[in-house]
Write a protein that holds these residues in place. Structure first.
Motif, PDB file in Angstrom:
ATOM      1  N   MET A  62      -0.374   9.571   2.742  1.00 48.79           N
ATOM      2  CA  MET A  62       0.183   9.101   1.633  1.00 48.79           C
ATOM      3  C   MET A  62       1.815   9.219   1.893  1.00 48.79           C
ATOM      4  O   MET A  62       2.367   9.900   2.484  1.00 48.79           O
ATOM      5  CB  MET A  62      -0.185   9.670   0.376  1.00 48.79           C
ATOM      6  CG  MET A  62      -1.459   9.897  -0.046  1.00 48.79           C
ATOM      7  SD  MET A  62      -2.138   8.078  -0.372  1.00 48.79           S
ATOM      8  CE  MET A  62      -1.244   7.994  -1.917  1.00 48.79           C
ATOM      9  N   ARG A  63       2.411   7.986   1.443  1.00 49.09           N
ATOM     10  CA  ARG A  63       3.849   7.978   1.837  1.00 49.09           C
ATOM     11  C   ARG A  63       4.757   8.848   0.968  1.00 49.09           C
ATOM     12  O   ARG A  63       4.337   9.069  -0.178  1.00 49.09           O
ATOM     13  CB  ARG A  63       4.460   6.622   1.610  1.00 49.09           C
ATOM     14  CG  ARG A  63       4.547   5.946   0.119  1.00 49.09           C
ATOM     15  CD  ARG A  63       4.751   4.672   0.285  1.00 49.09           C
ATOM     16  NE  ARG A  63       4.801   4.085  -1.264  1.00 49.09           N
ATOM     17  CZ  ARG A  63       4.846   3.034  -1.690  1.00 49.09           C
ATOM     18  NH1 ARG A  63       4.945   2.024  -0.712  1.00 49.09           N
ATOM     19  NH2 ARG A  63       4.631   2.642  -3.014  1.00 49.09           N
ATOM     20  N   PRO A 102      -9.499   6.802   5.066  1.00 47.56           N
ATOM     21  CA  PRO A 102      -8.678   5.657   5.101  1.00 47.56           C
ATOM     22  C   PRO A 102      -9.060   4.349   5.343  1.00 47.56           C
ATOM     23  O   PRO A 102     -10.169   4.295   6.048  1.00 47.56           O
ATOM     24  CB  PRO A 102      -7.701   6.131   6.254  1.00 47.56           C
ATOM     25  CG  PRO A 102      -8.662   7.030   7.396  1.00 47.56           C
ATOM     26  CD  PRO A 102      -9.285   7.898   6.150  1.00 47.56           C
ATOM     27  N   ILE A 103      -8.436   3.354   4.968  1.00 43.89           N
ATOM     28  CA  ILE A 103      -9.019   2.133   5.013  1.00 43.89           C
ATOM     29  C   ILE A 103      -8.697   1.555   6.616  1.00 43.89           C
ATOM     30  O   ILE A 103      -9.311   0.408   6.946  1.00 43.89           O
ATOM     31  CB  ILE A 103      -8.487   1.090   4.032  1.00 43.89           C
ATOM     32  CG1 ILE A 103      -7.049   1.071   4.120  1.00 43.89           C
ATOM     33  CG2 ILE A 103      -9.161   1.431   2.802  1.00 43.89           C
ATOM     34  CD1 ILE A 103      -6.379  -0.230   3.186  1.00 43.89           C
ATOM     35  N   MET A 106      -3.276   3.558   8.507  1.00 43.37           N
ATOM     36  CA  MET A 106      -2.835   3.741   7.102  1.00 43.37           C
ATOM     37  C   MET A 106      -3.634   5.283   6.612  1.00 43.37           C
ATOM     38  O   MET A 106      -4.145   5.097   5.628  1.00 43.37           O
ATOM     39  CB  MET A 106      -3.101   2.734   6.274  1.00 43.37           C
ATOM     40  CG  MET A 106      -2.477   1.417   6.870  1.00 43.37           C
ATOM     41  SD  MET A 106      -3.334  -0.009   6.049  1.00 43.37           S
ATOM     42  CE  MET A 106      -2.623   0.074   4.298  1.00 43.37           C
ATOM     43  N   TYR A 118       0.855  -1.088  -0.080  1.00 39.17           N
ATOM     44  CA  TYR A 118      -0.090  -0.007  -0.195  1.00 39.17           C
ATOM     45  C   TYR A 118       0.961   1.234  -0.149  1.00 39.17           C
ATOM     46  O   TYR A 118       1.979   1.237   0.508  1.00 39.17           O
ATOM     47  CB  TYR A 118      -0.949  -0.019   1.078  1.00 39.17           C
ATOM     48  CG  TYR A 118      -1.987  -1.141   1.207  1.00 39.17           C
ATOM     49  CD1 TYR A 118      -3.130  -0.934   0.353  1.00 39.17           C
ATOM     50  CD2 TYR A 118      -1.922  -2.426   2.004  1.00 39.17           C
ATOM     51  CE1 TYR A 118      -4.055  -1.834   0.248  1.00 39.17           C
ATOM     52  CE2 TYR A 118      -2.642  -3.090   1.945  1.00 39.17           C
ATOM     53  CZ  TYR A 118      -3.974  -2.926   1.073  1.00 39.17           C
ATOM     54  OH  TYR A 118      -4.939  -4.144   1.029  1.00 39.17           O
ATOM     55  N   ALA A 119       0.399   2.259  -0.527  1.00 37.74           N
ATOM     56  CA  ALA A 119       1.139   3.534  -0.462  1.00 37.74           C
ATOM     57  C   ALA A 119       0.468   4.526   0.672  1.00 37.74           C
ATOM     58  O   ALA A 119       0.923   5.503   0.847  1.00 37.74           O
ATOM     59  CB  ALA A 119       0.787   4.359  -1.936  1.00 37.74           C
ATOM     60  N   PHE A 120      -0.353   3.769   1.421  1.00 37.78           N
ATOM     61  CA  PHE A 120      -0.945   4.451   2.579  1.00 37.78           C
ATOM     62  C   PHE A 120      -0.194   3.908   3.681  1.00 37.78           C
ATOM     63  O   PHE A 120       0.163   2.603   3.831  1.00 37.78           O
ATOM     64  CB  PHE A 120      -2.175   4.131   3.057  1.00 37.78           C
ATOM     65  CG  PHE A 120      -3.006   3.996   1.523  1.00 37.78           C
ATOM     66  CD1 PHE A 120      -3.219   4.928   0.522  1.00 37.78           C
ATOM     67  CD2 PHE A 120      -3.787   2.984   1.291  1.00 37.78           C
ATOM     68  CE1 PHE A 120      -3.937   4.821  -0.577  1.00 37.78           C
ATOM     69  CE2 PHE A 120      -4.844   2.793   0.339  1.00 37.78           C
ATOM     70  CZ  PHE A 120      -4.741   3.625  -0.654  1.00 37.78           C
TER      71      PHE A 120
END
Length: 281
Positions: free
Chosen positions: A32-33, A24-25, A29, A1-3
């Protein structure tokens, strides 16, 4: 994930205003990274919990940062990056080599090979994720393409790591644009080698010396390599001794002693005039 976790952005990128997700899921998370380093460290932690003590991981993917304008949607930059991490012993357990942990120079060599035949340069850098004295910015063709170094001691405690991993993070495009090597005539003439030991200010950076010597070397000088660094007895306080191996060669003829000595003296004169270097006696 990018989160990723917001704490990763704060700790490893000094990013106090990360790009937040509206929905956010999961609570851990929520942003964003902007760097891949956090995900690599999380993988190390997971593997250590499963009794793995020699770890090599890498990841490639997009990161997300605001551009200078900081405008919504159109103001985001999404670079594709490549990051790697090494933790634990430099070599698998064996009888042929003494046990030691992976260090800065192991990964520096990996990065140099990854970018070859382009020649990477390394300059000291301050980075929130990395040890201030064991980290460097990576340059190719005069352009910064990333960083590498040992993880900062404060994050070892924060993430409960017994040893310091060494990481690198590079822009992926320069890595993919590796040039094909070009042919250079191989000399059949014998080379001449001289060792040159100088004493300079301890704060002087090696890369500055190497760059200067390379740019001002006589045409017969083909290679300049550092092979020894010494401080201590016989060296004045605040100074260090650097020993270089100078390799000289011509493709058409055997070099004479006089021209070899002249070439070395030219380097000595340059080092003295530019860096106040003194020959070590």
């Amino acid at each position: 994930y990018a989160f990723v976790e917001e704490a990763w952005e704060n700790d490893l990128a000094a990013n106090s205003t990360p790009i937040r997700l509206a929905n956010p899921i999961a609570s851990q998370m929520s942003v964003m990274r902007s760097t891949l380093i956090g995900g690599l460290i999380a993988n190390v932690v997971t593997n250590l919990k499963r009794k793995q003590n020699r770890i090599r991981v890498f990841e490639t993917g997009r990161c997300f940062v605001r551009d200078e304008l900081g405008t919504p949607v159109a103001g985001f930059h999404q670079p594709w990056k490549l990051a790697g991490l090494a933790y634990g012993r430099a070599l698998p357990e064996q009888w042929g080599s003494a046990a030691r942990n992976v260090d800065f120079f192991d990964i520096k060599g990996d990065v140099e090979l990854l970018l070859a035949p382009a020649v990477a340069r390394f300059e000291k850098v301050a980075h929130p994720a990395l040890h201030p004295g064991r980290s460097a910015q990576v340059f190719v063709d005069g352009k910064s393409i990333g960083v590498m170094g040992e993880l900062h001691p404060q994050w070892l405690q924060r993430y409960d790591l017994p040893l310091a991993p060494v990481v690198f993070e590079l822009d992926l495009d320069p890595v993919k644009l590796a040039k094909l090597p070009s042919y250079v005539e191989v000399s059949r003439q014998p080379s001449a080698t001289r060792d040159l030991a100088i004493v300079v200010d301890q704060k002087l950076e090696l890369q500055e010396l190497i760059d200067g010597m390379t740019a001002n070397r006589p045409s017969i000088v083909k290679d300049i390599r550092l092979f020894d660094v010494y401080t201590g007895k016989g060296i004045p306080p605040g100074e260090k001794s650097l020993a270089f191996r100078i390799v000289m060669q011509d493709t058409q003829r055997t070099l004479q002693d006089a021209e070899v000595d002249t070439a070395v003296q030219q380097l000595v004169t340059y080092l003295h005039q530019t860096f106040a270097a003194q020959l070590r006696v």
